[in-house]
Structures are given as structure tokens and as C-alpha cells.
Design a protein around this motif. Structure first.
Motif, PDB file in Angstrom:
ATOM      1  N   ALA A 287       0.834  -1.212   0.000  1.00  0.00           N
ATOM      2  CA  ALA A 287       0.000   0.000   0.000  1.00  0.00           C
ATOM      3  C   ALA A 287       0.865   1.257   0.000  1.00  0.00           C
ATOM      4  O   ALA A 287       0.546   2.242  -0.676  1.00  0.00           O
ATOM      5  CB  ALA A 287      -0.939  -0.002   1.200  1.00  0.00           C
ATOM      6  N   ASP A 288       1.976   1.232   0.750  1.00  0.00           N
ATOM      7  CA  ASP A 288       2.886   2.373   0.773  1.00  0.00           C
ATOM      8  C   ASP A 288       3.617   2.519  -0.564  1.00  0.00           C
ATOM      9  O   ASP A 288       3.840   3.632  -1.041  1.00  0.00           O
ATOM     10  CB  ASP A 288       3.896   2.238   1.917  1.00  0.00           C
ATOM     11  CG  ASP A 288       3.238   2.388   3.277  1.00  0.00           C
ATOM     12  OD1 ASP A 288       2.213   3.112   3.371  1.00  0.00           O
ATOM     13  OD2 ASP A 288       3.738   1.780   4.242  1.00  0.00           O
ATOM     14  N   GLN A 289       3.972   1.399  -1.185  1.00  0.00           N
ATOM     15  CA  GLN A 289       4.588   1.450  -2.510  1.00  0.00           C
ATOM     16  C   GLN A 289       3.648   2.103  -3.517  1.00  0.00           C
ATOM     17  O   GLN A 289       4.060   2.953  -4.307  1.00  0.00           O
ATOM     18  CB  GLN A 289       4.949   0.043  -2.999  1.00  0.00           C
ATOM     19  CG  GLN A 289       6.118  -0.580  -2.312  1.00  0.00           C
ATOM     20  CD  GLN A 289       6.371  -1.986  -2.828  1.00  0.00           C
ATOM     21  OE1 GLN A 289       5.493  -2.632  -3.407  1.00  0.00           O
ATOM     22  NE2 GLN A 289       7.582  -2.471  -2.604  1.00  0.00           N
ATOM     23  N   ASP A 290       2.394   1.699  -3.472  1.00  0.00           N
ATOM     24  CA  ASP A 290       1.408   2.274  -4.389  1.00  0.00           C
ATOM     25  C   ASP A 290       1.258   3.776  -4.182  1.00  0.00           C
ATOM     26  O   ASP A 290       1.150   4.539  -5.145  1.00  0.00           O
ATOM     27  CB  ASP A 290       0.052   1.585  -4.228  1.00  0.00           C
ATOM     28  CG  ASP A 290       0.051   0.160  -4.750  1.00  0.00           C
ATOM     29  OD1 ASP A 290       0.963  -0.194  -5.527  1.00  0.00           O
ATOM     30  OD2 ASP A 290      -0.870  -0.608  -4.374  1.00  0.00           O
ATOM     31  N   ARG A 291       1.261   4.205  -2.921  1.00  0.00           N
ATOM     32  CA  ARG A 291       1.134   5.634  -2.622  1.00  0.00           C
ATOM     33  C   ARG A 291       2.317   6.422  -3.174  1.00  0.00           C
ATOM     34  O   ARG A 291       2.145   7.457  -3.816  1.00  0.00           O
ATOM     35  CB  ARG A 291       1.024   5.845  -1.107  1.00  0.00           C
ATOM     36  CG  ARG A 291       0.879   7.301  -0.682  1.00  0.00           C
ATOM     37  CD  ARG A 291       0.916   7.466   0.838  1.00  0.00           C
ATOM     38  NE  ARG A 291       2.002   6.746   1.494  1.00  0.00           N
ATOM     39  CZ  ARG A 291       3.273   7.161   1.518  1.00  0.00           C
ATOM     40  NH1 ARG A 291       3.625   8.266   0.911  1.00  0.00           N
ATOM     41  NH2 ARG A 291       4.197   6.462   2.153  1.00  0.00           N
ATOM     42  N   VAL A 292       3.531   5.916  -2.965  1.00  0.00           N
ATOM     43  CA  VAL A 292       4.737   6.588  -3.445  1.00  0.00           C
ATOM     44  C   VAL A 292       4.769   6.607  -4.973  1.00  0.00           C
ATOM     45  O   VAL A 292       5.067   7.633  -5.593  1.00  0.00           O
ATOM     46  CB  VAL A 292       6.005   5.908  -2.867  1.00  0.00           C
ATOM     47  CG1 VAL A 292       7.255   6.410  -3.543  1.00  0.00           C
ATOM     48  CG2 VAL A 292       6.083   6.150  -1.365  1.00  0.00           C
TER      49      VAL A 292
ATOM     50  N   MET B  43       2.220   6.423  -7.023  1.00  0.00           N
ATOM     51  CA  MET B  43       1.166   7.318  -7.506  1.00  0.00           C
ATOM     52  C   MET B  43       1.579   8.782  -7.363  1.00  0.00           C
ATOM     53  O   MET B  43       1.348   9.589  -8.263  1.00  0.00           O
ATOM     54  CB  MET B  43      -0.143   7.056  -6.762  1.00  0.00           C
ATOM     55  CG  MET B  43      -1.308   7.877  -7.290  1.00  0.00           C
ATOM     56  SD  MET B  43      -1.647   7.634  -9.045  1.00  0.00           S
ATOM     57  CE  MET B  43      -2.166   5.950  -9.059  1.00  0.00           C
ATOM     58  N   GLN B  44       2.191   9.124  -6.250  1.00  0.00           N
ATOM     59  CA  GLN B  44       2.657  10.494  -6.029  1.00  0.00           C
ATOM     60  C   GLN B  44       3.663  10.892  -7.116  1.00  0.00           C
ATOM     61  O   GLN B  44       3.569  11.978  -7.692  1.00  0.00           O
ATOM     62  CB  GLN B  44       3.294  10.595  -4.645  1.00  0.00           C
ATOM     63  CG  GLN B  44       3.838  11.949  -4.300  1.00  0.00           C
ATOM     64  CD  GLN B  44       4.536  11.923  -2.939  1.00  0.00           C
ATOM     65  OE1 GLN B  44       4.740  10.876  -2.327  1.00  0.00           O
ATOM     66  NE2 GLN B  44       4.921  13.093  -2.465  1.00  0.00           N
TER      67      GLN B  44
END
Length: 185
Positions: free
Chosen positions: A140-145, A147-148
Motif C-alpha cells: 500500500a505504501d509502494q502504491d502511494r509513493v 502514484m505520487q
């Protein structure tokens, strides 16, 4: 009527061929060798723009790739470094040039030069962590980074955004198809 091929591919070295945050022991990112073979088969001339002097890792680049300092009077987002590369690579139609950059300023420079632009989200400076730390993050943190970083490059106007150069071939094929339909960047 067949369009002429992509006339130039230019990499902003830091953030595309090496991770931009890697300063102590930079290594070329995975995918550069397969990319080298693909570009050689297609006959696409390549230039690599360096911030200052050639780093030690430049010796790992193919000898046929032109290495240029990106130090004209004006830096990115001015198109000057790309126009310099286009001159060295004998580009006669700027719309047939492609810039691969991991920075917002690089994408803006490519657009200012009238080139196709491809942003590299995970190797550029936009993520707040390096690739090694990113690999250890929760999905989930990978996806957030990711996407940013992707949104930052898309908001800058990049025609394509990929994670790393390992994903570049599909973009080049699509640009070639679009050129054959006489599309412009």
C-alpha cells in the motif's frame, strides 16, 4: 505514407539510467542492456545528458551513445540542452525526438523543445525514498509513493510515465505508431 523513425532518444542520466538519489555508489538501473540492444536494432541515435562531468558509471554506457554535459547557458526547463543534443544527433524534425526524464523540469524542457516526453517515476527524484527502501515497503505504501511520483510527472505534462527504463520499449513502439499516423507531441 510511412513516417521516418524516431530520430533521437535522449536520457537525463540521473533519474533514468541511475537512481537520482544514489550518490555514493551509483549503478546503472536494470533494463539498460536490453534497451541498448533494442535501440541498436532500430537504429535510434541516443544521447545522455549529465549535470556536470561524466561520472564513473558513464563507462558502462554503450560507446555509440553520445554523452553530453547539460550545461548550456540555460538549464531545464529551458529546451537548450535538448536542442544541443538534437544538433549533435543530426535531428531534422524535433517532433521526432524523445526525452526520458525523471524530473518535472526535464519533462517541461522536453515539451518546450517540442519532443515526446517519458517520465520515469520510480528512479526520478519525486519519490521520497530510494528504490532500495521502496522495495522493503508495504504494498500500500509502494502504491502511494508510485502514484505520487506518477502524478507529479503527469501534471508536468509527460506524454507517458513509466516506473523505470525497463518499461521503455512499449512507449517507444507507441510513439512510433503515433508518428506513422502523423501525430505530434
Amino acid at each position: 505514407m510511412l513516417a521516418s523513425p524516431i530520430q533521437a532518444l535522449v536520457f537525463e542520466y540521473a533519474g533514468t539510467l541511475i537512481e537520482s538519489r544514489c550518490t555514493e555508489h551509483p549503478e546503472l538501473l536494470p533494463g539498460h542492456q536490453a534497451l541498448e540492444n533494442c535501440l541498436a536494432r532500430r537504429g535510434i541515435p541516443v544521447a545522455v545528458l549529465f549535470d556536470d562531468e561524466l561520472p564513473a558509471t558513464a563507462r558502462l554506457l554503450p560507446e555509440t551513445w553520445l554523452c553530453l554535459p547539460a550545461l548550456p547557458q540555460r538549464r531545464f526547463p529551458a529546451p537548450d540542452p535538448l536542442l544541443k543534443a538534437a544538433t549533435h544527433l543530426a535531428v531534422d524534425q524535433l517532433r521526432r525526438g524523445v526525452l526520458v526524464s525523471g524530473t518535472v523540469a526535464g519533462v517541461q524542457a522536453g515539451l518546450n523543445a517540442g519532443w515526446w516526453t517519458i517520465g520515469t517515476a520510480m528512479s526520478g527524484p519525486l519519490p521520497s525514498v530510494g528504490l532500495n527502501l521502496w522495495r522493503d515497503m508495504e504494498p500500500a505504501d509502494q502504491d502511494r509513493v508510485r502514484m505520487q511520483a506518477t502524478l507529479g510527472l503527469m501534471n508536468a505534462g509527460a506524454h507517458y510515465v513509466i516506473d523505470t527504463i525497463a518499461d521503455l520499449n512499449e512507449c517507444l513502439l507507441d510513439i512510433q505508431t503515433r508518428l506513422e499516423r502523423n501525430e505530434r507531441p
